[in-house]
Design a protein around this motif. Structure first.
Motif, PDB file in Angstrom:
ATOM      1  N   ALA A   1      23.614  30.591 -55.279  1.00  0.00           N
ATOM      2  CA  ALA A   1      22.304  30.789 -55.911  1.00  0.00           C
ATOM      3  C   ALA A   1      21.192  30.064 -55.162  1.00  0.00           C
ATOM      4  O   ALA A   1      20.103  30.602 -54.978  1.00  0.00           O
ATOM      5  CB  ALA A   1      22.359  30.290 -57.359  1.00  0.00           C
ATOM      6  N   LEU A   2      21.470  28.829 -54.720  1.00  0.00           N
ATOM      7  CA  LEU A   2      20.396  27.982 -54.201  1.00  0.00           C
ATOM      8  C   LEU A   2      20.472  27.741 -52.700  1.00  0.00           C
ATOM      9  O   LEU A   2      19.658  27.012 -52.149  1.00  0.00           O
ATOM     10  CB  LEU A   2      20.395  26.633 -54.941  1.00  0.00           C
ATOM     11  N   ARG A   3      21.480  28.305 -52.044  1.00  0.00           N
ATOM     12  CA  ARG A   3      21.583  28.151 -50.589  1.00  0.00           C
ATOM     13  C   ARG A   3      21.762  29.515 -49.935  1.00  0.00           C
ATOM     14  O   ARG A   3      22.809  29.807 -49.373  1.00  0.00           O
ATOM     15  CB  ARG A   3      22.788  27.274 -50.217  1.00  0.00           C
ATOM     16  N   PRO A   4      20.751  30.377 -50.001  1.00  0.00           N
ATOM     17  CA  PRO A   4      20.926  31.723 -49.417  1.00  0.00           C
ATOM     18  C   PRO A   4      21.100  31.703 -47.907  1.00  0.00           C
ATOM     19  O   PRO A   4      21.489  32.705 -47.304  1.00  0.00           O
ATOM     20  CB  PRO A   4      19.641  32.455 -49.822  1.00  0.00           C
ATOM     21  N   ASP A   5      20.831  30.540 -47.262  1.00  0.00           N
ATOM     22  CA  ASP A   5      20.967  30.463 -45.806  1.00  0.00           C
ATOM     23  C   ASP A   5      22.417  30.257 -45.367  1.00  0.00           C
ATOM     24  O   ASP A   5      22.772  30.516 -44.226  1.00  0.00           O
ATOM     25  CB  ASP A   5      20.087  29.338 -45.244  1.00  0.00           C
ATOM     26  N   VAL A   6      23.269  29.775 -46.293  1.00  0.00           N
ATOM     27  CA  VAL A   6      24.668  29.464 -45.966  1.00  0.00           C
ATOM     28  C   VAL A   6      25.571  30.346 -46.835  1.00  0.00           C
ATOM     29  O   VAL A   6      25.507  30.276 -48.061  1.00  0.00           O
ATOM     30  CB  VAL A   6      24.975  27.972 -46.260  1.00  0.00           C
ATOM     31  N   VAL A   7      26.383  31.190 -46.206  1.00  0.00           N
ATOM     32  CA  VAL A   7      27.221  32.123 -46.975  1.00  0.00           C
ATOM     33  C   VAL A   7      28.700  31.944 -46.603  1.00  0.00           C
ATOM     34  O   VAL A   7      29.022  31.378 -45.560  1.00  0.00           O
ATOM     35  CB  VAL A   7      26.766  33.588 -46.772  1.00  0.00           C
ATOM     36  N   PHE A   8      29.578  32.433 -47.473  1.00  0.00           N
ATOM     37  CA  PHE A   8      31.000  32.143 -47.344  1.00  0.00           C
ATOM     38  C   PHE A   8      31.837  33.419 -47.388  1.00  0.00           C
ATOM     39  O   PHE A   8      31.691  34.222 -48.305  1.00  0.00           O
ATOM     40  CB  PHE A   8      31.444  31.194 -48.469  1.00  0.00           C
ATOM     41  N   GLN A   9      32.698  33.553 -46.397  1.00  0.00           N
ATOM     42  CA  GLN A   9      33.659  34.656 -46.359  1.00  0.00           C
ATOM     43  C   GLN A   9      34.772  34.361 -47.363  1.00  0.00           C
ATOM     44  O   GLN A   9      35.387  33.304 -47.309  1.00  0.00           O
ATOM     45  CB  GLN A   9      34.255  34.767 -44.956  1.00  0.00           C
ATOM     46  N   ASP A  10      35.013  35.277 -48.285  1.00  0.00           N
ATOM     47  CA  ASP A  10      36.138  35.133 -49.211  1.00  0.00           C
ATOM     48  C   ASP A  10      37.292  35.992 -48.710  1.00  0.00           C
ATOM     49  O   ASP A  10      37.499  36.120 -47.524  1.00  0.00           O
ATOM     50  CB  ASP A  10      35.705  35.489 -50.637  1.00  0.00           C
ATOM     51  N   ASP A  11      38.014  36.612 -49.634  1.00  0.00           N
ATOM     52  CA  ASP A  11      39.222  37.355 -49.258  1.00  0.00           C
ATOM     53  C   ASP A  11      38.922  38.498 -48.293  1.00  0.00           C
ATOM     54  O   ASP A  11      37.915  39.194 -48.416  1.00  0.00           O
ATOM     55  CB  ASP A  11      39.879  37.970 -50.512  1.00  0.00           C
ATOM     56  N   THR A  12      39.831  38.685 -47.346  1.00  0.00           N
ATOM     57  CA  THR A  12      39.888  39.929 -46.571  1.00  0.00           C
ATOM     58  C   THR A  12      41.333  40.404 -46.635  1.00  0.00           C
ATOM     59  O   THR A  12      42.243  39.654 -46.308  1.00  0.00           O
ATOM     60  CB  THR A  12      39.496  39.722 -45.093  1.00  0.00           C
ATOM     61  N   VAL A  13      41.530  41.632 -47.114  1.00  0.00           N
ATOM     62  CA  VAL A  13      42.885  42.184 -47.249  1.00  0.00           C
ATOM     63  C   VAL A  13      42.922  43.549 -46.583  1.00  0.00           C
ATOM     64  O   VAL A  13      42.022  44.373 -46.802  1.00  0.00           O
ATOM     65  CB  VAL A  13      43.266  42.386 -48.745  1.00  0.00           C
ATOM     66  N   VAL A  14      43.937  43.781 -45.745  1.00  0.00           N
ATOM     67  CA  VAL A  14      44.226  45.133 -45.248  1.00  0.00           C
ATOM     68  C   VAL A  14      45.710  45.365 -45.517  1.00  0.00           C
ATOM     69  O   VAL A  14      46.551  44.552 -45.123  1.00  0.00           O
ATOM     70  CB  VAL A  14      43.919  45.281 -43.744  1.00  0.00           C
ATOM     71  N   LEU A  15      46.027  46.436 -46.238  1.00  0.00           N
ATOM     72  CA  LEU A  15      47.432  46.693 -46.587  1.00  0.00           C
ATOM     73  C   LEU A  15      48.261  46.901 -45.316  1.00  0.00           C
ATOM     74  O   LEU A  15      47.805  47.520 -44.351  1.00  0.00           O
ATOM     75  CB  LEU A  15      47.543  47.904 -47.511  1.00  0.00           C
ATOM     76  N   GLN A  16      49.465  46.367 -45.354  1.00  0.00           N
ATOM     77  CA  GLN A  16      50.357  46.312 -44.187  1.00  0.00           C
ATOM     78  C   GLN A  16      50.482  47.656 -43.472  1.00  0.00           C
ATOM     79  O   GLN A  16      50.395  47.731 -42.249  1.00  0.00           O
ATOM     80  CB  GLN A  16      51.751  45.840 -44.649  1.00  0.00           C
ATOM     81  N   ASP A  17      50.655  48.732 -44.241  1.00  0.00           N
ATOM     82  CA  ASP A  17      50.887  50.061 -43.651  1.00  0.00           C
ATOM     83  C   ASP A  17      49.695  50.565 -42.836  1.00  0.00           C
ATOM     84  O   ASP A  17      49.828  51.524 -42.073  1.00  0.00           O
ATOM     85  CB  ASP A  17      51.183  51.095 -44.750  1.00  0.00           C
ATOM     86  N   HIS A  18      48.540  49.955 -43.038  1.00  0.00           N
ATOM     87  CA  HIS A  18      47.334  50.467 -42.371  1.00  0.00           C
ATOM     88  C   HIS A  18      46.798  49.496 -41.311  1.00  0.00           C
ATOM     89  O   HIS A  18      45.719  49.708 -40.765  1.00  0.00           O
ATOM     90  CB  HIS A  18      46.262  50.780 -43.421  1.00  0.00           C
ATOM     91  N   ARG A  19      47.577  48.455 -41.010  1.00  0.00           N
ATOM     92  CA  ARG A  19      47.152  47.536 -39.944  1.00  0.00           C
ATOM     93  C   ARG A  19      47.368  48.213 -38.587  1.00  0.00           C
ATOM     94  O   ARG A  19      48.124  49.162 -38.478  1.00  0.00           O
ATOM     95  CB  ARG A  19      47.933  46.222 -40.038  1.00  0.00           C
ATOM     96  N   GLY A  20      46.681  47.700 -37.581  1.00  0.00           N
ATOM     97  CA  GLY A  20      46.780  48.306 -36.251  1.00  0.00           C
ATOM     98  C   GLY A  20      45.742  49.383 -36.018  1.00  0.00           C
ATOM     99  O   GLY A  20      45.698  50.007 -34.960  1.00  0.00           O
TER     100      GLY A  20
END
Length: 369
Positions: A284-303
């Motif tokens: 809310a109060l620090r729009p200059d600093v942002v954070f990457q949360d989860d990234t998921v790619v299902l196993q069958d679709h990797r590559g």
């Protein structure tokens, strides 16, 4: 030495206005100064209002113990007690002003926090130690490796020595990385072409902010469960199972805390199902600093370079929606080569590492009083 240290539980005010908020503001300032000392910036520190919003998390009871010397707050122990799952767990964050380190303040705070946790029926304790990239040694002899997984912390670090002396065992390493925003447009064009070439028109992107569209709700909940499976070794994440209604609740909590959530998902066109997802949080109060949360790619679709495709698209969207954002931070397990490679392509650089340490507290019945 010789300082008279008093430990007490911090009163959490209803608002920052008024005289009863002074101690809370002072405690948050201690935490900010420690982050400045560790990382050389206060990007990872909460503003008092942000911290106050954080304290009202319905999934976690949060308590702060403070250490006073001559009436001044010189150290804090943030205690997080999960309320939905991991009911045997407590997570501590210990912050001692640099000029009061090595004087027994941290040890007294930690002992008080352990007592508090045990009174609450919590026996598995996690603490973390933070190490900027400049402090990481090159030689194996100076490195402490965890019981599981890859990575290391510097053996000679004061924090590492403290964790070892107080009976904690290094469990796991998180690699901490940062990326300057907005991304260079030439880099974006090159990476987009590379990702689109690899997925050959078989996938379609979807974007939303804060609230998942109804049509994808259950699929996103299922993917969040997949993300939870990659948790900290030794801590059972399996009991926190998302479904659509829990995801909606979590969204409401996030918005109530003033946070914004930028999401990009990817659909496999033939099957009509989502196979990947990535999320960035904006405070809310620090729009200059942002954070990457989860990234998921299902196993069958990797590559198929889907991780690259969705993260690139989400970072671009973030810069459009939140033009103040200048840096994106992320934490990854060092064994997650897949995401670390994607991050490297996007321009992330290693800022340091966080060591996750664990200790099992004996039951009162096991200990001699």
């Amino acid at each position: 030495m010789g300082n008279d240290v008093r430990i007490e539980q911090l009163w959490i005010p209803d608002s920052l206005e008024g005289p009863d908020a002074a101690d809370f503001i002072a405690a948050v300032e201690v935490e900010r100064k420690v982050r400045m000392h560790t990382w050389g910036s206060d990007d990872l520190a909460y503003a008092p209002q942000e911290k106050l919003l954080e304290m009202a998390d319905p999934y976690e009871r949060q308590v702060i113990l403070v250490a006073r010397v001559d009436g001044e707050i010189v150290g804090t122990a943030d205690i997080a007690l999960p309320l939905v799952d991991n009911l045997d767990l407590a997570e501590f964050t210990l912050d001692i002003l640099p000029e009061f380190q090595g004087q027994g303040v941290g040890r007294q705070l930690l002992e008080a926090a352990e007592h508090f946790a045990r009174d609450e029926g919590r026996h598995t304790i996690l603490i973390d130690t933070n190490h900027p990239g400049s402090s990481l040694p090159d030689t194996d002899a100076e490195q402490l490796v965890p019981g599981t997984g890859l990575g290391f912390v510097p053996l000679g670090s004061r924090e590492v020595e403290f964790a070892q002396h107080t009976g904690y065992t290094l469990q796991h390493i998180e690699q901490f990385s940062s990326c300057a925003l907005p991304l260079d447009s030439k880099l974006v064009a090159e990476l987009q072409a590379e990702a689109e070439d690899a997925n050959a028109g078989r996938y379609r992107l979807h974007h939303w902010t804060d609230r998942c569209p109804d049509q994808w709700l259950e699929e996103v909940a299922a993917m969040e469960n997949r993300a939870g499976e990659d948790g900290v070794p030794g801590v059972d994440d399996s009991s926190m199972v998302f479904d659509g209604s829990i995801l909606r609740e979590a969204e409401q909590v996030t918005v109530a805390q003033g946070r914004r959530t930028v999401v990009t998902a990817v659909e496999h066109i033939n099957s009509g199902t989502l196979v990947g997802l990535t999320t960035i949080s904006v405070l809310a109060l620090r729009p200059d600093v942002v954070f990457q949360d989860d990234t998921v790619v299902l196993q069958d679709h990797r590559g198929n370079k889907l991780g690259l495709l969705i993260k690139l698209a989400n970072m671009e969207r973030l810069s459009e929606q939140f033009s103040d954002a200048r840096v994106l931070y992320t934490w990854n397990a060092p064994e997650n080569r897949y995401l670390l490679t994607v991050n490297q392509q996007l321009g992330f650089t290693t800022a340091g590492v966080t060591g996750i340490w664990q200790k099992e507290l004996p039951d009162f019945s096991d200990s001699v009083s």
